[in-house]
Design an enzyme around this catalytic site. Structure first.
Site, PDB file in Angstrom:
ATOM      1  N   VAL A  16       0.825  -1.209   0.000  1.00  0.00           N
ATOM      2  CA  VAL A  16       0.000   0.000   0.000  1.00  0.00           C
ATOM      3  C   VAL A  16       0.860   1.260   0.000  1.00  0.00           C
ATOM      4  CG1 VAL A  16      -1.652   1.347   1.338  1.00  0.00           C
ATOM      5  CG2 VAL A  16      -1.993  -1.097   1.022  1.00  0.00           C
ATOM      6  N   PHE A 165      -8.288   1.740  -0.867  1.00  0.00           N
ATOM      7  CA  PHE A 165      -9.194   0.779  -1.502  1.00  0.00           C
ATOM      8  C   PHE A 165      -8.586   0.099  -2.725  1.00  0.00           C
ATOM      9  CE2 PHE A 165     -11.966   3.780   0.753  1.00  0.00           C
ATOM     10  CZ  PHE A 165     -12.730   2.897   1.503  1.00  0.00           C
ATOM     11  N   GLU A 168      -4.690  -5.315  -5.371  1.00  0.00           N
ATOM     12  CA  GLU A 168      -3.416  -5.712  -5.945  1.00  0.00           C
ATOM     13  C   GLU A 168      -3.638  -6.202  -7.371  1.00  0.00           C
ATOM     14  OE1 GLU A 168      -1.133  -8.193  -3.250  1.00  0.00           O
ATOM     15  OE2 GLU A 168      -1.765  -6.926  -1.598  1.00  0.00           O
ATOM     16  N   CYS A 279      -6.129  -9.309   3.060  1.00  0.00           N
ATOM     17  CA  CYS A 279      -7.069  -8.437   3.773  1.00  0.00           C
ATOM     18  C   CYS A 279      -8.477  -8.966   4.005  1.00  0.00           C
ATOM     19  CB  CYS A 279      -7.134  -7.086   3.080  1.00  0.00           C
ATOM     20  SG  CYS A 279      -5.583  -6.192   3.292  1.00  0.00           S
TER      21      CYS A 279
END
Ligand code: NAD
Ligand code: UGA
Length: 468
Positions: A16, A165, A168, A279
């Site tokens: 991130v 948000f 990947e 996640c």
């Protein structure tokens, strides 16, 4: 009045922090962006001369090439990064706790807390501190308490929540044109000023109507809610895929028919071997834990079922493979195509492939893995972790890694598609077939291949969400 941000520091150079702040540097040439991390190997990779970056993400390298050394820097000097910045992103990992209170559910906030304490210890001027990591609702309150209890005179800290948000594999396009940017702040004058400062950063490239500003707690909860609802769609479609297999309905057709309703929408309804990634499971369990702590057991049970359905799906798919191969795979060679948790990433965290392989190992099959991006060392360490303590040499008696799909499939009795890599579509399947043991089986866990074409070649094909 809102501070004009000129120097940004991001703590955490991961999936991130890296892409997010690289894009900020690209879009805001007058802002100096420094991404810091304690992990020296990771920082060295970000700084490598040949741009051998620590994460594989389409489009990322071009962004880093344009900015690195201009207004984008990677460093292990966390303190210097903090000292110089007027705005600091905290983008560290928040894994599920492995022990102690809430083990297996609650988020481990140790890294967030350490980073926060470091900011308090080092800062000599006021900072806007932005929670980028995904955290339980009201974490910003704890951060504020720590910062205020440790700050030097004249330093003030404003806390914002700005969850990420991006997905990947599409991180750069997601960051270039996000559906929305969410910023949560206290609804005080200072809170709103800080919110404005961060809004101005994003407004360099994000249309203002897509920058949504809300209260801190709504922002924190919205991130958990978004992931829970996305994962819930997958578990819903996967639950239906089981009914399809038992009845002869076709999950593709069902998803298409249901998704045409504009209230449902067509995206994210692809049946699979189960969702993976760092996640979804973590954030849902976090929501479950939050619900339980708030004495809302029915709410907790509702969300827990999304994760349970996902576990069920992985087990169900593994069982279908064994059943189809005449109820035994002992000593049989099975090729696993794909090890990453989704296509276009080298990330393997919580990948469904790991569970499938573990199940096949337990049946004493011989497994050969091919993935276009995942490092071999990563595969070995994941399999070791999954087998909790079995030595690598023992694992290697049953598992090997191939450097092409063709090589993985040679002499195999079955091929399992575990990740939806596009390149698997264009494999020379005739060639694969001629080198496999007969009957040659294919199990498409990703609705990726043209089953009819494969059947014409001679394969016995089993597809997730389709009966025989
Ligand atoms: P990651 O593990 O890839 O990166 C985190 C980095 O933080 C690591 O490199 C680690 O060394 C570093 N770090 C930890 N503590 C530190 C400290 N005190 N000082 C300096 N560096 C420190 O994790 P990630 O995938 O980037 O996720 C980060 C957060 O973002 C998590 O909360 C996650 O839930 C959330 N998130 C992730 C994604 C995703 O797609 N991976 C998307 C949205 C949100
Ligand atoms: C997900 C969310 O999509 C992001 O919005 C969020 O920021 C991120 O989690 C996060 O918080 O970490 P990510 O996990 O990177 O992103 O990737 P997804 O595209 O969501 O895929 C997750 C898993 O679900 C993958 O294993 C994927 O193969 C699977 N999936 C996805 C399906 O099985 N079916 C689908 O229809 C979609």
């Amino acid at each position: 009045a809102p501070v004009k941000v000129t120097k940004i520091c991001c703590i955490g150079a991961g999936y991130v922090g890296g892409p997010t702040c690289a894009v900020i540097a690209l879009k805001c040439p007058e802002i100096q962006v420094t991404i810091v991390d304690l992990n020296k190997a990771r920082v060295d990779a970000w700084n490598s001369d040949d741009f051998d970056l620590p994460i594989y993400e389409p489009g990322l390298e071009e962004v880093v090439r344009q900015c690195r050394g201009r207004n984008l820097f990677f460093s292990t000097d966390v303190d210097k990064g903090i000292l110089e910045a007027d705005l600091i992103f905290v983008s560290v990992n928040t894994p599920t706790k492995k022990s102690g209170v809430g083990a297996g559910f609650a988020a481990d906030l140790n890294y967030v807390e350490l980073a926060t304490r470091r900011i308090a210890a080092v800062a000599t001027s006021s900072k806007i501190v932005v929670e980028k990591s995904t955290v339980p609702c009201r974490t910003a309150e704890s951060m504020r308490t720590i910062l205020e209890a440790n700050s030097k005179p004249g330093c003030r800290f404003d806390i914002l929540s700005n969850p990420e948000f991006l997905a990947e594999g599409t991180a750069i396009t997601d960051l270039f044109s996000p559906d929305r940017v969410l910023i949560g702040s206290l609804q005080t004058k200072e809170g709103k000023d800080a919110c404005r400062s961060l809004t101005d950063v994003y407004a360099h490239w994000v249309p203002i109507e897509r920058i949504v500003t809300v209260g801190l707690w709504s922002s924190e909860l919205s991130k958990l809610a978004a992931n829970a609802m996305l994962a819930q769609r997958i578990s819903s479609i996967n639950a239906l895929s089981a009914i399809c297999e038992a009845t002869g309905a076709n999950i593709d057709e069902v998803a298409n028919a249901v998704g045409k309703d504009s209230r449902v929408g067509p995206k994210f309804l692809r049946a699979s071997v189960g969702f993976g990634g760092s996640c979804f499971q973590k954030d849902i369990l976090n929501l479950v834990y939050l619900s339980e702590s708030l004495h809302l057991p029915e709410v907790a049970a509702y969300w827990r079922q999304v994760v349970e359905m996902n576990e069920y799906q992985k087990g169900r798919f593994s069982k279908r493979v064994v059943d189809t191969l005449f109820n035994t795979i002992t000593g049989k060679k099975i090729a696993i195509l794909g090890f990453a948790f989704k296509a276009d990433t080298g990330d393997t965290r919580e990948s469904a492939a790991i569970t499938l392989i573990k199940n096949f190992q337990a049946e004493r099959a011989l497994v050969t893995i091919y993935d276009p991006q995942v490092l071999h060392s990563q595969i070995w360490s994941d399999l070791m972790e999954a087998s909790s303590g079995v030595p690598l040499e023992t694992i290697k008696r049953q598992v090997s890694i191939a450097s092409s799909a063709l090589e993985a499939c040679r002499d195999a009795e079955a091929v399992v598609i575990a990740t939806e890599w596009k390149e698997f579509r264009t494999i020379n399947w005739e060639g694969v077939y001629s080198h496999m043991t007969k009957p040659a089986f294919i199990f498409d866990g990703r609705l990726l291949l043209d089953a009819e074409k494969l059947r014409d070649i001679g394969f016995k094909v089993t597809v997730i969400g389709r009966g025989e």
